[in-house]
Design a protein around this motif. Structure first.
Motif, PDB file in Angstrom:
ATOM      1  N   LEU A 136       0.834  -1.204   0.000  1.00  0.00           N
ATOM      2  CA  LEU A 136       0.000   0.000   0.000  1.00  0.00           C
ATOM      3  C   LEU A 136       0.863   1.246   0.000  1.00  0.00           C
ATOM      4  O   LEU A 136       1.869   1.327   0.721  1.00  0.00           O
ATOM      5  CB  LEU A 136      -0.919   0.010   1.219  1.00  0.00           C
ATOM      6  N   ARG A 137       0.485   2.219  -0.787  1.00  0.00           N
ATOM      7  CA  ARG A 137       1.213   3.488  -0.845  1.00  0.00           C
ATOM      8  C   ARG A 137       0.860   4.350   0.358  1.00  0.00           C
ATOM      9  O   ARG A 137      -0.169   4.155   1.019  1.00  0.00           O
ATOM     10  CB  ARG A 137       0.871   4.207  -2.145  1.00  0.00           C
ATOM     11  N   PRO A 138       1.698   5.345   0.658  1.00  0.00           N
ATOM     12  CA  PRO A 138       1.431   6.184   1.841  1.00  0.00           C
ATOM     13  C   PRO A 138       0.039   6.803   1.849  1.00  0.00           C
ATOM     14  O   PRO A 138      -0.619   6.854   2.889  1.00  0.00           O
ATOM     15  CB  PRO A 138       2.530   7.249   1.751  1.00  0.00           C
ATOM     16  N   TRP A 139      -0.430   7.267   0.682  1.00  0.00           N
ATOM     17  CA  TRP A 139      -1.744   7.927   0.653  1.00  0.00           C
ATOM     18  C   TRP A 139      -2.851   6.968   1.092  1.00  0.00           C
ATOM     19  O   TRP A 139      -3.835   7.398   1.713  1.00  0.00           O
ATOM     20  CB  TRP A 139      -2.040   8.480  -0.740  1.00  0.00           C
ATOM     21  N   ALA A 140      -2.699   5.662   0.769  1.00  0.00           N
ATOM     22  CA  ALA A 140      -3.732   4.698   1.164  1.00  0.00           C
ATOM     23  C   ALA A 140      -3.791   4.562   2.684  1.00  0.00           C
ATOM     24  O   ALA A 140      -4.873   4.437   3.270  1.00  0.00           O
ATOM     25  CB  ALA A 140      -3.448   3.344   0.522  1.00  0.00           C
TER      26      ALA A 140
END
Length: 247
Positions: A215-219
């Motif tokens: 998962l990317r940071p924004w998620a």
């Protein structure tokens, strides 16, 4: 408690449950924010690794014992010879609908340090009585290119699962920690795996995810906002359910 024309009178158990729920939900939100910060650092490290390009890896026993070694996410070029007589097999690895093993072959450097090279997946054939696969490896001196990562971790590790008393080769292990891998050999072993380049010879089925960030940071920030929103909703429910207009 009177608030203008309204009276707020929640039962003690309602307040206790709400406080506990808000604390748990808020804690989950904070945890997601911490995960987002970790992923931001990980993304930056992977970007730096891509810019740096492949590096020649040189390790000695002093570096391994001192905890110094390759950096996860970087690509390395390593020279040595394979020790195909002392391979490890990572058990219960699934590809599609088939179960098999990941083949870890020690690459012996000139310094004597072993670098475990993950050469890919091979299928499991037969039943329990069938001997474990022991794939051949290129003979002589080789130069290997690959991507460095730590030893894979299970979803849940229970207790001390070291298996240092095994005999015979190859040895099948189930998500061994670094200490378990090292105790299989009477020589220093680097802490991690070199994932053999998918196009390099001498390997098997390889579908490496070299961008193992997940998962990317924004998620994670989105998940954090959801947990915090649920905490606010729990407070609103407590107020709405326990507030009445005074007679």
């Amino acid at each position: 408690m009177n608030i203008g024309p309204f009276r707020f009178a929640p039962p003690w158990w309602g307040v206790a449950i709400t406080v506990m729920g808000v604390a748990i939900l808020s804690g989950l939100g904070v945890w997601q924010i911490e995960r987002a910060h970790y992923k931001e650092r990980l993304v930056a490290e992977h970007a730096a690794a891509r810019r740096a390009g492949p590096r020649h890896l040189h390790l000695d026993a002093a570096a391994v014992d001192g905890g110094r070694g390759p950096r996860p996410g970087y690509r390395y070029i390593v020279s040595g010879h394979y020790d195909a007589a002392h391979q490890l097999l990572l058990s219960d690895q699934v590809e599609g609908t088939r179960t098999g093993y990941r083949v870890w072959t020690p690459l012996v450097l000139d310094s004597g340090v072993r670098v475990m090279v993950d050469r890919g997946w091979v299928p499991k054939t037969g039943d329990r009585s069938t001997p474990k696969p022991n794939p051949q490896a290129p003979a002589g001196r080789v130069t290997v290119r690959g991507y460095w990562q730590g030893f894979p971790q299970p979803g849940l590790r229970l207790g001390d699962d070291r298996q240092c008393g095994l005999t015979g080769w190859p040895r099948a292990l189930n998500y061994p920690p670094a200490a378990t891998v090292r105790c299989q050999y009477r020589a220093p072993v680097a802490n991690g795996l070199l994932l053999l380049n998918p196009k390099a010879p001498g390997g098997f089925l390889r579908d490496w995810d070299e961008d193992a960030i997940g998962l990317r940071p924004w998620a994670h920030y989105v998940y954090a906002s959801q947990w915090f929103l649920m905490a606010v909703i729990a407070l609103i429910i407590l107020v709405v359910v326990n507030t009445r207009r005074r007679a």
